[in-house]
Design a protein around this motif. Structure first.
Motif, PDB file in Angstrom:
ATOM      1  N   LEU A 110       0.806  -1.222   0.000  1.00 51.49           N
ATOM      2  CA  LEU A 110       0.000   0.000   0.000  1.00 51.49           C
ATOM      3  C   LEU A 110       0.839   1.272   0.000  1.00 51.49           C
ATOM      4  CD1 LEU A 110      -2.966  -0.977   2.349  1.00 51.49           C
ATOM      5  CD2 LEU A 110      -2.948  -0.850  -0.151  1.00 51.49           C
ATOM      6  N   HIS A 111       2.040   1.210   0.541  1.00 53.31           N
ATOM      7  CA  HIS A 111       2.900   2.400   0.586  1.00 53.31           C
ATOM      8  C   HIS A 111       3.809   2.524  -0.640  1.00 53.31           C
ATOM      9  CE1 HIS A 111       1.524   3.471   4.532  1.00 53.31           C
ATOM     10  NE2 HIS A 111       1.769   2.250   4.948  1.00 53.31           N
ATOM     11  N   GLU A 112       3.712   1.568  -1.561  1.00 51.06           N
ATOM     12  CA  GLU A 112       4.562   1.578  -2.747  1.00 51.06           C
ATOM     13  C   GLU A 112       4.235   2.792  -3.629  1.00 51.06           C
ATOM     14  OE1 GLU A 112       5.298  -1.409  -6.508  1.00 51.06           O
ATOM     15  OE2 GLU A 112       4.832  -2.284  -4.550  1.00 51.06           O
ATOM     16  N   LYS A 113       5.277   3.484  -4.031  1.00 53.03           N
ATOM     17  CA  LYS A 113       5.092   4.663  -4.893  1.00 53.03           C
ATOM     18  C   LYS A 113       4.726   4.223  -6.307  1.00 53.03           C
ATOM     19  CE  LYS A 113       7.942   8.082  -2.582  1.00 53.03           C
ATOM     20  NZ  LYS A 113       6.840   8.802  -2.017  1.00 53.03           N
ATOM     21  N   LEU A 114       3.853   4.993  -6.930  1.00 56.01           N
ATOM     22  CA  LEU A 114       3.526   4.771  -8.330  1.00 56.01           C
ATOM     23  C   LEU A 114       4.729   5.176  -9.170  1.00 56.01           C
ATOM     24  CD1 LEU A 114      -0.051   6.373  -8.396  1.00 56.01           C
ATOM     25  CD2 LEU A 114       0.515   3.936  -8.272  1.00 56.01           C
ATOM     26  N   PRO A 115       4.983   4.520 -10.290  1.00 54.81           N
ATOM     27  CA  PRO A 115       6.111   4.911 -11.140  1.00 54.81           C
ATOM     28  C   PRO A 115       6.019   6.382 -11.558  1.00 54.81           C
ATOM     29  CG  PRO A 115       5.164   2.845 -11.906  1.00 54.81           C
ATOM     30  CD  PRO A 115       4.271   3.355 -10.821  1.00 54.81           C
ATOM     31  N   THR A 116       4.774   6.842 -11.778  1.00 51.88           N
ATOM     32  CA  THR A 116       4.505   8.231 -12.138  1.00 51.88           C
ATOM     33  C   THR A 116       3.276   8.670 -11.356  1.00 51.88           C
ATOM     34  OG1 THR A 116       5.273   7.784 -14.394  1.00 51.88           O
ATOM     35  CG2 THR A 116       3.983   9.790 -14.061  1.00 51.88           C
ATOM     36  N   PRO A 117       3.315   9.814 -10.697  1.00 50.68           N
ATOM     37  CA  PRO A 117       2.099  10.271 -10.007  1.00 50.68           C
ATOM     38  C   PRO A 117       0.919  10.315 -10.988  1.00 50.68           C
ATOM     39  CG  PRO A 117       3.950  11.641  -9.393  1.00 50.68           C
ATOM     40  CD  PRO A 117       4.420  10.760 -10.526  1.00 50.68           C
ATOM     41  N   PHE A 118      -0.257   9.991 -10.478  1.00 48.02           N
ATOM     42  CA  PHE A 118      -1.461   9.941 -11.306  1.00 48.02           C
ATOM     43  C   PHE A 118      -2.430  11.036 -10.871  1.00 48.02           C
ATOM     44  CE2 PHE A 118      -5.894   8.306 -11.523  1.00 48.02           C
ATOM     45  CZ  PHE A 118      -6.059   8.368 -12.901  1.00 48.02           C
ATOM     46  N   THR A 119      -2.874  11.847 -11.826  1.00 50.88           N
ATOM     47  CA  THR A 119      -3.879  12.872 -11.554  1.00 50.88           C
ATOM     48  C   THR A 119      -5.168  12.447 -12.237  1.00 50.88           C
ATOM     49  OG1 THR A 119      -2.177  14.577 -11.432  1.00 50.88           O
ATOM     50  CG2 THR A 119      -4.459  15.328 -11.725  1.00 50.88           C
TER      51      THR A 119
END
Length: 157
Positions: A110-119
């Motif tokens: 759950l704390h894993e960062k997304l490769p690219t932030p998603f908007t």
């Protein structure tokens, strides 16, 4: 906390699974005045968006049928469908199977960062899989409410 979040997903999805079982499929393609989509579209959209938010944004393989994108992506409309959409039984199966895959996949992530932030379309930016996963509960609930409004509208015709 992770187990509480997973349990909440299972609760939300159980409501969705119970709702699809209660609605007769023969009314699922009616689009009442004032609505853009039908009941079938909303159930398929829930499955597609959940898949994207959990798996797609991490670059993982999305394991729902490929045609869900053409039928149920944001901006699609049933009036433009040129092929037969998935049946309720298929969509219900995807929703149930997806729940199990998500539960297994997200353990400890759950704390894993997304490769690219998603908007998202609402302008909210997410940075971790946990953020997108938590948002998916809100998204699913919005569409369940729309399904209920559609059903009430169709039933009053």
């Amino acid at each position: 906390m992770e187990q509480t979040i997973i349990h909440h997903m299972e609760t939300v999805r159980k409501i969705t699974e119970q709702t699809i079982k209660k609605i007769p499929e023969n009314i699922s393609d009616i689009i009442p005045k004032g609505f853009n989509n039908n009941i079938r579209w909303n159930f398929g959209h829930i499955a597609l968006v959940q898949e994207k938010l959990v798996f797609g944004l991490l670059g993982e393989e999305m394991k729902i049928p490929k045609n869900y994108e053409q039928f149920f992506a944001a901006g699609t409309k049933p009036v433009k469908w040129e092929e037969t959409p998935p049946s309720f039984a298929e969509i219900a199966g995807v929703l149930t199977e997806q729940k199990t895959r998500i539960k297994d996949f997200l353990q400890g992530r759950l704390h894993e960062k997304l490769p690219t932030p998603f908007t998202n379309r609402g302008g909210i930016t997410f940075y971790t899989v946990g953020e997108t996963f938590l948002f998916s509960f809100y998204h699913e609930a919005l569409h369940i409410e729309t399904i209920k409004r559609l059903y009430r509208s169709i039933s009053s015709i």
